[in-house]
Design an enzyme around this catalytic site. Structure first.
Site, PDB file in Angstrom:
ATOM      1  N   SER A 131     -45.757  -2.775  57.995  1.00  0.00           N
ATOM      2  CA  SER A 131     -44.472  -2.124  58.227  1.00  0.00           C
ATOM      3  C   SER A 131     -44.055  -2.267  59.684  1.00  0.00           C
ATOM      4  O   SER A 131     -44.889  -2.274  60.583  1.00  0.00           O
ATOM      5  CB  SER A 131     -44.541  -0.642  57.871  1.00  0.00           C
ATOM      6  OG  SER A 131     -43.304  -0.028  58.188  1.00  0.00           O
ATOM      7  N   LYS A 185     -48.503   1.711  51.206  1.00  0.00           N
ATOM      8  CA  LYS A 185     -47.250   1.123  51.727  1.00  0.00           C
ATOM      9  C   LYS A 185     -46.069   1.513  50.838  1.00  0.00           C
ATOM     10  O   LYS A 185     -44.968   1.782  51.329  1.00  0.00           O
ATOM     11  CB  LYS A 185     -47.372  -0.409  51.813  1.00  0.00           C
ATOM     12  CG  LYS A 185     -46.081  -1.113  52.253  1.00  0.00           C
ATOM     13  CD  LYS A 185     -45.676  -0.705  53.650  1.00  0.00           C
ATOM     14  CE  LYS A 185     -44.366  -1.133  54.228  1.00  0.00           C
ATOM     15  NZ  LYS A 185     -43.342  -1.829  53.598  1.00  0.00           N
ATOM     16  N   HIS A 188     -45.184   4.957  51.745  1.00  0.00           N
ATOM     17  CA  HIS A 188     -44.516   4.886  53.059  1.00  0.00           C
ATOM     18  C   HIS A 188     -43.028   4.599  52.848  1.00  0.00           C
ATOM     19  O   HIS A 188     -42.151   5.245  53.433  1.00  0.00           O
ATOM     20  CB  HIS A 188     -45.166   3.777  53.904  1.00  0.00           C
ATOM     21  CG  HIS A 188     -44.363   3.349  55.100  1.00  0.00           C
ATOM     22  ND1 HIS A 188     -43.244   2.543  55.005  1.00  0.00           N
ATOM     23  CD2 HIS A 188     -44.491   3.631  56.422  1.00  0.00           C
ATOM     24  CE1 HIS A 188     -42.726   2.340  56.199  1.00  0.00           C
ATOM     25  NE2 HIS A 188     -43.460   2.991  57.083  1.00  0.00           N
ATOM     26  N   ASN A 189     -42.742   3.629  52.005  1.00  0.00           N
ATOM     27  CA  ASN A 189     -41.338   3.263  51.787  1.00  0.00           C
ATOM     28  C   ASN A 189     -40.571   4.367  51.061  1.00  0.00           C
ATOM     29  O   ASN A 189     -39.393   4.581  51.336  1.00  0.00           O
ATOM     30  CB  ASN A 189     -41.243   1.952  50.999  1.00  0.00           C
ATOM     31  CG  ASN A 189     -41.478   0.750  51.898  1.00  0.00           C
ATOM     32  OD1 ASN A 189     -42.218   0.839  52.873  1.00  0.00           O
ATOM     33  ND2 ASN A 189     -40.863  -0.365  51.579  1.00  0.00           N
ATOM     34  N   GLU A 192     -39.697   6.685  53.616  1.00  0.00           N
ATOM     35  CA  GLU A 192     -38.620   6.020  54.388  1.00  0.00           C
ATOM     36  C   GLU A 192     -37.258   6.261  53.721  1.00  0.00           C
ATOM     37  O   GLU A 192     -36.282   6.627  54.386  1.00  0.00           O
ATOM     38  CB  GLU A 192     -38.947   4.522  54.453  1.00  0.00           C
ATOM     39  CG  GLU A 192     -37.927   3.604  55.057  1.00  0.00           C
ATOM     40  CD  GLU A 192     -38.385   2.131  54.940  1.00  0.00           C
ATOM     41  OE1 GLU A 192     -39.485   1.795  55.417  1.00  0.00           O
ATOM     42  OE2 GLU A 192     -37.636   1.316  54.353  1.00  0.00           O
TER      43      GLU A 192
HETATM   44  C1  6PG Z   1     -41.055  -1.645  56.478  1.00  0.00           C
HETATM   45  C2  6PG Z   1     -39.886  -1.664  55.538  1.00  0.00           C
HETATM   46  C3  6PG Z   1     -39.817  -2.992  54.855  1.00  0.00           C
HETATM   47  C4  6PG Z   1     -38.473  -3.313  54.248  1.00  0.00           C
HETATM   48  C5  6PG Z   1     -38.163  -2.505  53.028  1.00  0.00           C
HETATM   49  C6  6PG Z   1     -36.700  -2.271  52.779  1.00  0.00           C
HETATM   50  O1  6PG Z   1     -41.913  -0.800  56.286  1.00  0.00           O
HETATM   51  O2  6PG Z   1     -41.096  -2.475  57.397  1.00  0.00           O
HETATM   52  O3  6PG Z   1     -40.037  -0.672  54.585  1.00  0.00           O
HETATM   53  O4  6PG Z   1     -40.868  -3.065  53.965  1.00  0.00           O
HETATM   54  O5  6PG Z   1     -37.470  -3.247  55.202  1.00  0.00           O
HETATM   55  O6  6PG Z   1     -38.658  -3.241  51.964  1.00  0.00           O
HETATM   56  O7  6PG Z   1     -36.646  -1.684  51.553  1.00  0.00           O
HETATM   57  P1  6PG Z   1     -35.349  -1.572  50.673  1.00  0.00           P
HETATM   58  O8  6PG Z   1     -34.748  -2.950  50.572  1.00  0.00           O
HETATM   59  O9  6PG Z   1     -35.842  -1.100  49.362  1.00  0.00           O
HETATM   60  O10 6PG Z   1     -34.464  -0.612  51.379  1.00  0.00           O
END
Ligand code: 6PG
Length: 474
Positions: A131, A185, A188-189, A192
């Site tokens: 990430s 991960k 984590h997302n 996010e």
């Molecule tokens: C990270 C981000 C990365 C990516 C996401 C965006 O941790 O660096 O999460 O993995 O930018 O996949 O996710 P979406 O396209 O679902 O918003």
């Protein structure tokens, strides 16, 4: 170059791959690279490599021959079929004991499947979440490795050197067997998504509810990012409000279409929570809000049809309320994600140490925030903490801000400005702190129409009541 070959190989010179190669090389490791399109490899070698210890293979066989044995191959290609294709192509060129590491956002069930089949073939396999986007890959990402422990030991010095560092500690640590890294991960997302949604709601409330323009918004987020809300997402939000559009000269954010796209990791987190019955409303709402944003055409029609509820104007002091509400919402969002990791992590026997998870999220990743240090400390004091809200310090901090959260949720409702993430955070908090919920009525209804039985508060067992006369007569 090391006489016996490169320390590590990386396959897939997309944005993340290229930058991670340069990062590893800058830490003194020799790297072999391969990309399916030879031209991309050539360009990378000519334009970016300089005098770094990076060698290119233009066929898979050549790439594999560049690597020190036993080999370690990182794969950085889009999640899904491309990962399987690359694995199928490279496996015949590898030898027993070689290691493959998938660095993409793979679904954890794919990682489990690949782990199983490659382990059977005598290879070592790892799924490693990364990430931090492009800048993270180049300067120090957060790395979430899972899978073969033996494999991780082989690449540990490289990963620890290339990852972000907080107080001298690498933001990279082995998390557990099989898909543990990719699972972490994914969550984590999910977090996010939840954080981004609530930040967007505070923006909407200030823009629509208080007529704040971009320079004012920049100042608010800048101030917030210097306080308890400090974190990467807050910092970039402040920066975003400073960016002007080249075409119109307007703040760029104002000319960006309000349709949020998604690659799926938030939805996967939601589905996992539903499947395992872990309450995760903040992340569900964030996914749903993105889905709703996609209905632009219908929303445009409905906007002409319905008037909403123009509430009383929001005064300047409302900004402080928003700050407090966002803080409470953020803690609740992390709490939900960590609870999912705790509960499902145990079901999947990952042996996750949540203190380590919080520690490696403190730097490099998208959800890095000052708050993560408190979260790390909470799990340090109580490794089996059922919910972050039960940590005395975080619990007190949230409680102190719930007044703000209530105020903001009420103001949003009165003004007709949607705030599903913040509303869900408050509902979660209120439900979690309610000893008695109205589920007794739901159980009565189920028993009424379907004889599903209910439990009583005063004795063990399950019971059915004949709710209607008709049933009594039967
Ligand atoms: C990270 C981000 C990365 C990516 C996401 C965006 O941790 O660096 O999460 O993995 O930018 O996949 O996710 P979406 O396209 O679902 O918003």
């Amino acid at each position: 170059m090391n006489q016996n070959g490169c320390d590590i190989g990386l396959l897939g010179l997309g944005v993340m791959g290229r930058n991670f190669v340069l990062n590893m090389a800058d830490h003194g490791f020799s790297v072999g690279v391969f990309n399916r399109t030879k031209e991309k490899t050539r360009k990378f070698m000519e334009e970016e490599v300089g005098d770094r210890q990076i060698q290119a293979g233009y066929t898979l066989a050549e790439f594999v021959s560049l690597l020190k044995s036993p080999r370690a191959v990182l794969i950085s290609v889009p999640a899904g079929d491309p990962v399987d294709q690359v694995i199928d192509e490279i496996v015949p060129a590898l030898s027993s004991g070689d290691l493959i590491v998938d660095m993409g956002n793979s679904h954890f069930s794919d990682t489990d499947r690949r782990d199983h089949s490659l382990t059977e073939k005598g290879l070592l396999y790892m799924g490693m979440g990364i990430s931090g986007g492009e800048a993270g890959a180049r300067n120090g990402p957060s790395l979430m490795p899972g899978g073969s422990k033996e494999g991780y030991e082989r690449i540990r010095p490289i990963m620890e050197a290339a990852s972000a560092q907080i107080d001298g500690t690498p933001c990279a640590a082995y998390l557990g067997p099989r898909s543990a890294g990719h699972y972490v991960k994914m969550v984590h997302n999910g977090i996010e998504y939840g954080l981004m949604q609530m930040i967007a709601e505070t923006y909407d409330l200030m823009k629509r509810g208080m007529a704040y323009d971009a320079p004012k918004l920049h100042r608010v987020y800048q101030k917030w990012s210097e306080g308890d809300l400090n974190g990467y997402l807050m910092e970039i939000t402040a920066e975003i409000f400073r960016q002007k559009d080249d075409l119109t000269g307007e703040p760029l954010v104002d000319v960006i279409l309000d349709r949020a796209r998604q690659k799926g990791t938030g939805e996967w987190t939601s589905l996992e929570a539903l499947e395992h019955q872990v309450p995760l409303p903040g992340i569900h709402m964030a996914v749903t809000a993105r889905d709703m944003s996609d209905y632009k055409k219908e929303r445009t029609l409905a906007a002409k049809r319905f008037y909403g509820a123009p509430g009383p104007p929001l005064g300047e002091e409302f900004v402080d309320r928003l700050e407090g509400a966002l803080y409470a919402g953020m803690v609740v969002c992390y709490a939900q994600g960590m609870a999912l990791l705790d509960q499902v992590g145990r079901k999947y026997d990952y042996g996750l140490d949540l203190r380590t998870v919080a520690a490696i999220w403190r730097g490099g990743c998208i959800i890095r925030a000052r708050l993560l240090e408190n979260i790390r400390e909470a799990y340090g004091a109580e490794p089996h903490l059922a919910n972050l809200l039960l940590d005395s310090r975080l619990g007190d901090a949230v409680e102190a801000k719930t007044g703000d959260l209530r105020e903001v949720v009420c103001a949003a409702a009165r003004s007709g400005i949607p705030a599903p993430g913040l509303m869900a955070a408050l509902s979660y908090f209120d439900a979690y702190r309610s000893e008695r919920l109205p589920a007794n009525l739901i159980m009565a209804q189920r028993d009424y129409f379907g004889a599903h039985r209910y439990e009583r508060i005063d004795k063990d067992g399950t019971y059915h009541t004949a709710w209607t006369e008709r049933e009594v007569k039967k």
